[in-house]
Design a protein around this motif. Sequence first.
Motif, PDB file in Angstrom:
ATOM      1  N   ILE A  95      55.865  45.218  71.938  1.00 43.68           N
ATOM      2  CA  ILE A  95      56.974  44.485  71.550  1.00 43.68           C
ATOM      3  C   ILE A  95      58.313  45.247  71.622  1.00 43.68           C
ATOM      4  N   ILE A  96      59.218  44.969  72.318  1.00 47.57           N
ATOM      5  CA  ILE A  96      60.519  45.978  72.127  1.00 47.57           C
ATOM      6  C   ILE A  96      61.452  45.210  71.470  1.00 47.57           C
ATOM      7  N   ASP A  97      61.598  44.168  71.648  1.00 54.47           N
ATOM      8  CA  ASP A  97      62.451  43.157  70.621  1.00 54.47           C
ATOM      9  C   ASP A  97      62.068  41.771  70.817  1.00 54.47           C
ATOM     10  N   PHE A  98      62.967  41.002  70.350  1.00 53.19           N
ATOM     11  CA  PHE A  98      62.358  39.561  70.266  1.00 53.19           C
ATOM     12  C   PHE A  98      62.160  38.926  71.631  1.00 53.19           C
ATOM     13  N   ALA A  99      62.698  39.558  72.792  1.00 53.97           N
ATOM     14  CA  ALA A  99      62.949  38.967  74.119  1.00 53.97           C
ATOM     15  C   ALA A  99      62.267  39.805  75.108  1.00 53.97           C
ATOM     16  N   ARG A 100      62.229  41.163  74.771  1.00 55.35           N
ATOM     17  CA  ARG A 100      61.666  41.992  75.773  1.00 55.35           C
ATOM     18  C   ARG A 100      60.271  42.771  75.244  1.00 55.35           C
ATOM     19  N   MET A 101      59.474  42.955  76.331  1.00 57.21           N
ATOM     20  CA  MET A 101      58.048  43.694  75.871  1.00 57.21           C
ATOM     21  C   MET A 101      57.718  44.739  77.401  1.00 57.21           C
ATOM     22  N   SER A 102      56.792  45.422  76.871  1.00 57.39           N
ATOM     23  CA  SER A 102      56.321  46.244  77.974  1.00 57.39           C
ATOM     24  C   SER A 102      54.687  46.370  77.842  1.00 57.39           C
ATOM     25  N   VAL A 103      54.052  46.760  78.902  1.00 63.78           N
ATOM     26  CA  VAL A 103      52.732  46.905  79.076  1.00 63.78           C
ATOM     27  C   VAL A 103      52.296  47.927  79.824  1.00 63.78           C
ATOM     28  N   THR A 104      51.387  48.964  79.278  1.00 67.40           N
ATOM     29  CA  THR A 104      51.203  50.092  80.074  1.00 67.40           C
ATOM     30  C   THR A 104      49.549  49.992  80.038  1.00 67.40           C
ATOM     31  N   VAL A 105      49.157  50.409  81.303  1.00 69.58           N
ATOM     32  CA  VAL A 105      47.849  50.209  81.833  1.00 69.58           C
ATOM     33  C   VAL A 105      47.321  51.326  82.907  1.00 69.58           C
ATOM     34  N   THR A 106      46.059  51.622  82.756  1.00 68.59           N
ATOM     35  CA  THR A 106      45.802  52.746  83.755  1.00 68.59           C
ATOM     36  C   THR A 106      44.607  51.695  84.840  1.00 68.59           C
ATOM     37  N   PHE A 107      45.058  52.000  85.966  1.00 70.77           N
ATOM     38  CA  PHE A 107      44.238  51.273  87.262  1.00 70.77           C
ATOM     39  C   PHE A 107      43.200  52.336  87.740  1.00 70.77           C
ATOM     40  N   ALA A 108      42.274  52.140  87.706  1.00 70.22           N
ATOM     41  CA  ALA A 108      41.194  53.083  88.234  1.00 70.22           C
ATOM     42  C   ALA A 108      40.261  52.691  89.652  1.00 70.22           C
ATOM     43  N   THR A 109      40.187  53.412  90.472  1.00 72.77           N
ATOM     44  CA  THR A 109      39.324  53.031  91.580  1.00 72.77           C
ATOM     45  C   THR A 109      38.000  52.278  91.134  1.00 72.77           C
ATOM     46  N   ALA A 110      37.850  51.151  91.914  1.00 69.29           N
ATOM     47  CA  ALA A 110      36.548  50.412  91.675  1.00 69.29           C
ATOM     48  C   ALA A 110      35.774  50.243  93.118  1.00 69.29           C
TER      49      ALA A 110
END
Length: 116
Positions: A95-110
Amino acid sequence: MAVLETFSWSPQNGPTADIQHRNTEVQYGDGYAQVTGDGINTESQKWPLTFIGMKEEIMPILAFLRAHAGVRAFRWVNPLGELGLYRASDIKPTIIDFARMSVTVTFATAYRAEPT
């Protein structure tokens, strides 16, 4: 057979891939080495990605990733323009502030077996 969903959101610019090749090497006494691919799917990719935006833009991304639970594969076109199957891991919403956010994720080959 279940239909694969497609992940269609665009990450922040500049993701860096980690592309690995699984090989088997036999070293002989005379300095000669024999190297061969290990298995039929020798290449694997990992893409650490970041998505930043308004909460209402990021929440559907987070919902998609959580619904696949790191187990179910999905289709995704990577930044190199290659369509492939991936699984998501290391999902970290911030959560960055009341209106913004971020998501970090790792995609791996399936990989999956083709129907016979």
